[in-house]
Design an enzyme around this catalytic site. Structure first.
Site, PDB file in Angstrom:
ATOM      1  N   HIS A   1     -76.048  19.523 -66.081  1.00  0.00           N
ATOM      2  CA  HIS A   1     -76.783  20.643 -66.669  1.00  0.00           C
ATOM      3  C   HIS A   1     -78.257  20.629 -66.321  1.00  0.00           C
ATOM      4  O   HIS A   1     -79.007  19.810 -66.860  1.00  0.00           O
ATOM      5  CB  HIS A   1     -76.737  20.546 -68.190  1.00  0.00           C
ATOM      6  CG  HIS A   1     -75.398  20.777 -68.773  1.00  0.00           C
ATOM      7  ND1 HIS A   1     -75.215  21.030 -70.100  1.00  0.00           N
ATOM      8  CD2 HIS A   1     -74.164  20.806 -68.216  1.00  0.00           C
ATOM      9  CE1 HIS A   1     -73.926  21.189 -70.346  1.00  0.00           C
ATOM     10  NE2 HIS A   1     -73.265  21.052 -69.213  1.00  0.00           N
TER      11      HIS A   1
ATOM     12  N   ARG B   1     -75.191  23.257 -63.194  1.00  0.00           N
ATOM     13  CA  ARG B   1     -75.231  24.420 -64.072  1.00  0.00           C
ATOM     14  C   ARG B   1     -76.683  24.749 -64.373  1.00  0.00           C
ATOM     15  O   ARG B   1     -77.483  23.821 -64.596  1.00  0.00           O
ATOM     16  CB  ARG B   1     -74.488  24.074 -65.367  1.00  0.00           C
ATOM     17  CG  ARG B   1     -74.286  25.230 -66.286  1.00  0.00           C
ATOM     18  CD  ARG B   1     -73.660  24.782 -67.593  1.00  0.00           C
ATOM     19  NE  ARG B   1     -74.681  24.554 -68.592  1.00  0.00           N
ATOM     20  CZ  ARG B   1     -74.442  24.422 -69.899  1.00  0.00           C
ATOM     21  NH1 ARG B   1     -73.198  24.463 -70.339  1.00  0.00           N
ATOM     22  NH2 ARG B   1     -75.411  24.228 -70.759  1.00  0.00           N
TER      23      ARG B   1
ATOM     24  N   TYR C   1     -79.123  29.729 -75.199  1.00  0.00           N
ATOM     25  CA  TYR C   1     -78.214  28.596 -75.210  1.00  0.00           C
ATOM     26  C   TYR C   1     -78.524  27.675 -74.016  1.00  0.00           C
ATOM     27  O   TYR C   1     -78.829  28.142 -72.926  1.00  0.00           O
ATOM     28  CB  TYR C   1     -76.753  29.092 -75.110  1.00  0.00           C
ATOM     29  CG  TYR C   1     -75.867  27.990 -74.649  1.00  0.00           C
ATOM     30  CD1 TYR C   1     -75.466  27.019 -75.540  1.00  0.00           C
ATOM     31  CD2 TYR C   1     -75.528  27.873 -73.302  1.00  0.00           C
ATOM     32  CE1 TYR C   1     -74.716  25.939 -75.100  1.00  0.00           C
ATOM     33  CE2 TYR C   1     -74.775  26.803 -72.858  1.00  0.00           C
ATOM     34  CZ  TYR C   1     -74.376  25.846 -73.763  1.00  0.00           C
ATOM     35  OH  TYR C   1     -73.658  24.771 -73.321  1.00  0.00           O
TER      36      TYR C   1
ATOM     37  N   ASP D   1     -73.404  29.168 -67.940  1.00  0.00           N
ATOM     38  CA  ASP D   1     -72.634  29.302 -69.186  1.00  0.00           C
ATOM     39  C   ASP D   1     -73.219  30.427 -70.037  1.00  0.00           C
ATOM     40  O   ASP D   1     -74.376  30.349 -70.464  1.00  0.00           O
ATOM     41  CB  ASP D   1     -72.695  27.963 -69.952  1.00  0.00           C
ATOM     42  CG  ASP D   1     -71.709  27.904 -71.118  1.00  0.00           C
ATOM     43  OD1 ASP D   1     -71.114  28.953 -71.457  1.00  0.00           O
ATOM     44  OD2 ASP D   1     -71.543  26.800 -71.687  1.00  0.00           O
TER      45      ASP D   1
ATOM     46  N   HIS E   1     -71.803  31.309 -72.847  1.00  0.00           N
ATOM     47  CA  HIS E   1     -71.568  30.785 -74.203  1.00  0.00           C
ATOM     48  C   HIS E   1     -71.181  31.878 -75.199  1.00  0.00           C
ATOM     49  O   HIS E   1     -71.766  31.993 -76.287  1.00  0.00           O
ATOM     50  CB  HIS E   1     -72.788  29.986 -74.692  1.00  0.00           C
ATOM     51  CG  HIS E   1     -72.410  28.776 -75.494  1.00  0.00           C
ATOM     52  ND1 HIS E   1     -72.401  28.778 -76.862  1.00  0.00           N
ATOM     53  CD2 HIS E   1     -72.018  27.536 -75.117  1.00  0.00           C
ATOM     54  CE1 HIS E   1     -72.018  27.573 -77.283  1.00  0.00           C
ATOM     55  NE2 HIS E   1     -71.770  26.810 -76.243  1.00  0.00           N
TER      56      HIS E   1
ATOM     57  N   GLU F   1     -69.228  31.069 -67.299  1.00  0.00           N
ATOM     58  CA  GLU F   1     -68.393  30.444 -68.323  1.00  0.00           C
ATOM     59  C   GLU F   1     -68.461  31.234 -69.624  1.00  0.00           C
ATOM     60  O   GLU F   1     -69.537  31.731 -69.998  1.00  0.00           O
ATOM     61  CB  GLU F   1     -68.926  29.021 -68.526  1.00  0.00           C
ATOM     62  CG  GLU F   1     -68.207  28.228 -69.574  1.00  0.00           C
ATOM     63  CD  GLU F   1     -68.831  26.845 -69.690  1.00  0.00           C
ATOM     64  OE1 GLU F   1     -69.408  26.345 -68.699  1.00  0.00           O
ATOM     65  OE2 GLU F   1     -68.762  26.276 -70.784  1.00  0.00           O
TER      66      GLU F   1
ATOM     67  N   GLU G   1     -63.117  25.841 -73.467  1.00  0.00           N
ATOM     68  CA  GLU G   1     -63.581  24.615 -74.134  1.00  0.00           C
ATOM     69  C   GLU G   1     -63.281  24.649 -75.631  1.00  0.00           C
ATOM     70  O   GLU G   1     -63.096  23.605 -76.240  1.00  0.00           O
ATOM     71  CB  GLU G   1     -65.072  24.378 -73.888  1.00  0.00           C
ATOM     72  CG  GLU G   1     -65.970  25.431 -74.507  1.00  0.00           C
ATOM     73  CD  GLU G   1     -67.447  25.181 -74.269  1.00  0.00           C
ATOM     74  OE1 GLU G   1     -67.808  24.851 -73.135  1.00  0.00           O
ATOM     75  OE2 GLU G   1     -68.226  25.303 -75.226  1.00  0.00           O
TER      76      GLU G   1
ATOM     77  N   ARG H   1     -60.815  25.476 -69.181  1.00  0.00           N
ATOM     78  CA  ARG H   1     -61.735  24.405 -69.597  1.00  0.00           C
ATOM     79  C   ARG H   1     -61.231  23.588 -70.787  1.00  0.00           C
ATOM     80  O   ARG H   1     -61.994  22.867 -71.429  1.00  0.00           O
ATOM     81  CB  ARG H   1     -63.099  25.026 -69.925  1.00  0.00           C
ATOM     82  CG  ARG H   1     -63.882  25.213 -68.647  1.00  0.00           C
ATOM     83  CD  ARG H   1     -65.222  25.830 -68.856  1.00  0.00           C
ATOM     84  NE  ARG H   1     -66.085  25.181 -69.827  1.00  0.00           N
ATOM     85  CZ  ARG H   1     -66.663  23.997 -69.687  1.00  0.00           C
ATOM     86  NH1 ARG H   1     -66.449  23.281 -68.605  1.00  0.00           N
ATOM     87  NH2 ARG H   1     -67.451  23.512 -70.629  1.00  0.00           N
TER      88      ARG H   1
ATOM     89  N   HIS I   1     -64.123  20.684 -70.184  1.00  0.00           N
ATOM     90  CA  HIS I   1     -65.332  20.509 -70.985  1.00  0.00           C
ATOM     91  C   HIS I   1     -65.715  19.031 -70.996  1.00  0.00           C
ATOM     92  O   HIS I   1     -64.847  18.166 -71.117  1.00  0.00           O
ATOM     93  CB  HIS I   1     -64.978  20.974 -72.404  1.00  0.00           C
ATOM     94  CG  HIS I   1     -66.093  21.072 -73.356  1.00  0.00           C
ATOM     95  ND1 HIS I   1     -65.886  21.033 -74.711  1.00  0.00           N
ATOM     96  CD2 HIS I   1     -67.418  21.226 -73.187  1.00  0.00           C
ATOM     97  CE1 HIS I   1     -67.037  21.163 -75.340  1.00  0.00           C
ATOM     98  NE2 HIS I   1     -67.983  21.287 -74.435  1.00  0.00           N
TER      99      HIS I   1
ATOM    100  N   GLU J   1     -66.950  18.766 -66.085  1.00  0.00           N
ATOM    101  CA  GLU J   1     -68.305  18.763 -66.643  1.00  0.00           C
ATOM    102  C   GLU J   1     -68.702  17.324 -66.985  1.00  0.00           C
ATOM    103  O   GLU J   1     -67.893  16.560 -67.523  1.00  0.00           O
ATOM    104  CB  GLU J   1     -68.351  19.623 -67.904  1.00  0.00           C
ATOM    105  CG  GLU J   1     -69.737  19.714 -68.521  1.00  0.00           C
ATOM    106  CD  GLU J   1     -69.767  20.614 -69.753  1.00  0.00           C
ATOM    107  OE1 GLU J   1     -68.696  20.910 -70.312  1.00  0.00           O
ATOM    108  OE2 GLU J   1     -70.876  21.015 -70.140  1.00  0.00           O
TER     109      GLU J   1
ATOM    110  N   TRP K   1     -72.625  32.109 -81.472  1.00  0.00           N
ATOM    111  CA  TRP K   1     -73.506  31.093 -80.885  1.00  0.00           C
ATOM    112  C   TRP K   1     -72.801  30.535 -79.678  1.00  0.00           C
ATOM    113  O   TRP K   1     -72.944  30.278 -78.713  1.00  0.00           O
ATOM    114  CB  TRP K   1     -73.829  29.961 -81.877  1.00  0.00           C
ATOM    115  CG  TRP K   1     -74.785  28.998 -81.234  1.00  0.00           C
ATOM    116  CD1 TRP K   1     -76.149  29.134 -81.107  1.00  0.00           C
ATOM    117  CD2 TRP K   1     -74.454  27.757 -80.572  1.00  0.00           C
ATOM    118  NE1 TRP K   1     -76.672  28.083 -80.402  1.00  0.00           N
ATOM    119  CE2 TRP K   1     -75.669  27.216 -80.066  1.00  0.00           C
ATOM    120  CE3 TRP K   1     -73.271  27.064 -80.349  1.00  0.00           C
ATOM    121  CZ2 TRP K   1     -75.730  26.009 -79.349  1.00  0.00           C
ATOM    122  CZ3 TRP K   1     -73.317  25.864 -79.649  1.00  0.00           C
ATOM    123  CH2 TRP K   1     -74.536  25.346 -79.153  1.00  0.00           C
TER     124      TRP K   1
HETATM  125  C1  GCO Z   1     -70.646  23.239 -72.539  1.00  0.00           C
HETATM  126  C2  GCO Z   1     -70.566  23.619 -73.954  1.00  0.00           C
HETATM  127  C3  GCO Z   1     -71.229  22.747 -74.958  1.00  0.00           C
HETATM  128  C4  GCO Z   1     -70.911  23.245 -76.363  1.00  0.00           C
HETATM  129  C5  GCO Z   1     -70.752  22.093 -77.289  1.00  0.00           C
HETATM  130  C6  GCO Z   1     -70.330  22.524 -78.673  1.00  0.00           C
HETATM  131  O1  GCO Z   1     -70.314  24.075 -71.729  1.00  0.00           O
HETATM  132  O2  GCO Z   1     -70.980  22.103 -72.271  1.00  0.00           O
HETATM  133  O3  GCO Z   1     -70.720  25.000 -74.119  1.00  0.00           O
HETATM  134  O4  GCO Z   1     -72.578  22.507 -74.746  1.00  0.00           O
HETATM  135  O5  GCO Z   1     -71.876  24.119 -76.835  1.00  0.00           O
HETATM  136  O6  GCO Z   1     -69.840  21.197 -76.743  1.00  0.00           O
HETATM  137  O7  GCO Z   1     -69.986  21.439 -79.449  1.00  0.00           O
HETATM  138 MG    MG Z   2     -69.663  25.897 -72.453  1.00  0.00          MG
END
Ligand code: GCO
Ligand code: MG
Length: 402
Positions: A123, A148, A160, A210, A212, A236, A262, A283, A312, A339, A402
């Site tokens: 990340h 990412r 995010y 992402d 999110h 994502e 995820e 994921r 994930h 990831e 979120w």
């Molecule tokens: C990712 C995820 C995480 C989540 C987290 C929630 O792609 O890595 O979106 O960052 O937000 O795992 O518990």
């Molecule tokens: Mg994610």
């Protein structure tokens, strides 16, 4: 016959909270499984302690599939993240035991290697675009083949995925932090920094992003279309996935690949996404989607529809999950990417993992089982601390995803 003699649940916060299950057999073999559900840790700990541990004692640890069916079908109240995370922990611990009994690393029990190593992405993020570009460069210098990219939306503050400390940790407050969200500001800004990353560093690595769960299907379609020239590896979670059918609309408008899963916990939660070819990467993970047994089933379904894996691997998934993921990733034919965010130093003091990183790839331990040790004494130095994920609110005060 060997029997399950003991099952213990540990809750500790070395860097962040992890719930860990340890199963011990009458032959003295131990296996461990991750049971961490970010922000709802004690619900899973209690599900395990109160409702599963009594069912495990005296059972045959070798009957992994039967145990899975017993805990899933036998519960009557099926599915959901708490139940599935608890089942995952038992399943993972039993695979660890089976590997130790066989004297083989778990990936050998899954059919052996399909590839030499497991490509990972990490990340990069920044409070502004120059900081993001510096961070991308740092990951490329470390040898990552996939990165990412996330940056804070100017003047809004609630984006995010922007790291503050050494490790990205969104669950940082004892009650949920409330963060602002402005969809139009994001849609105007995010494509510009993805373009800036490609302009500066070219196309010789995979670029991911992402969303999110923040957009509606038509907004996600607009985003995907707008960034097509960036040739993303994936976008994502473009929209929440309760309504699997809604991904068809995104698909009809853009060739930007889509990754989802995820937060999904069973094969039924991804069934239409896969069989209707509405996504490119699934994921789902070992810890939240029913352990190694169920994840393999999801990945095999995905393979039929040319959907690849992209599990994930955030910091809130323990090193046990990462090790288990690498055993699965290295063996399945339709692996895509893994990831890999890494963990805090304190986490590594409690979980000693044989997974290694080199040149953008992860490699499994060759030790029998998963190749991770849980140090209970070290863990006791880090008592449980309650932490919540943030909540997003639109600028008018209403709650957003979120
Ligand atoms: C990712 C995820 C995480 C989540 C987290 C929630 O792609 O890595 O979106 O960052 O937000 O795992 O518990
Ligand atoms: Mg994610």
């Amino acid at each position: 016959m060997s029997k399950i003699e003991r099952a213990e649940v540990f809750v500790a916060s070395p860097g962040r909270t992890f719930v860990t299950l340890r199963i011990t057999t009458s032959d003295g073999v131990t296996g461990i499984g991750d049971a961490t559900l970010n922000g709802r840790e004690l619900a899973v700990a209690s599900y395990l302690q109160e409702h599963l541990v009594p069912l495990l004692i005296g059972k045959d640890p070798a009957r992994i599939e039967d145990m899975w069916q017993y805990l899933y079908r036998g519960a009557y109240w099926r599915r959901g993240p708490v139940t599935m995370t608890a089942i995952s922990a038992v399943d993972t611990a039993l695979w660890d035991i089976k590997g130790k009994v066989a004297g083989l690393p778990v990936y050998q029990l899954l059919g052996g290697r399909s590839r030499d190593g497991v490509m990972v992405y990490s990340h990069a993020s920044g409070a502004d675009v120059p900081a993001l570009l510096d961070d991308v460069e740092r990951f490329l210098d470390l040898g990552y083949k996939a990165v990412r990219a996330q940056a804070a939306v100017p003047d809004v503050g609630g984006s995010y995925g922007v790291r503050k400390g050494k490790v990205y940790e969104p669950a940082a407050t004892s009650l949920p932090d409330e963060q602002p969200w402005d969809t139009e500001a994001y849609l105007g800004f995010a494509p510009t920094y993805l373009e800036a990353v490609r302009e500066q560093f070219g196309f010789g690595f995979h670029l991911l992003h992402d969303i999110h769960h923040r957009l509606t299907p038509i907004e996600a379609a607009r985003f995907g279309k707008r960034v097509e020239d960036c040739r993303l590896f994936w976008m994502e979670d473009p929209t929440p996935a309760e309504n699997q059918e809604s991904f068809r609309l995104i698909r009809q408008h853009t060739t930007t690949p889509i990754a989802v899963g995820e937060a999904l916990t069973s094969i039924w939660d991804v069934q239409h996404l896969i069989t209707e070819q509405l996504i490119d990467y699934v994921r789902t993970t070992v810890v939240h989607a029913g352990g190694i047994t169920h994840l393999r089933r999801i990945f095999d379904l995905a393979a039929l529809y040319q959907v690849r894996t992209g599990s994930h691997g955030a910091t809130d998934l323990s090193p046990i999950t990462l090790a288990a993921a690498v055993h699965v990733d290295i063996s399945v034919p339709n692996f895509g990417i893994q990831e890999y965010m890494g963990h805090a130093d304190e986490t590594a003091e409690v979980f000693r993992s044989g997974v290694t990183f080199s040149d953008g790839m992860l490699y499994p331990s060759e030790e029998p089982g998963l190749g991770v040790e849980y140090d209970e004494k070290e863990a006791a130095r880090f008592p449980y601390e309650a932490r919540y994920l943030p909540v997003a609110r639109r600028l008018d005060g209403s709650v957003h995803d979120w």
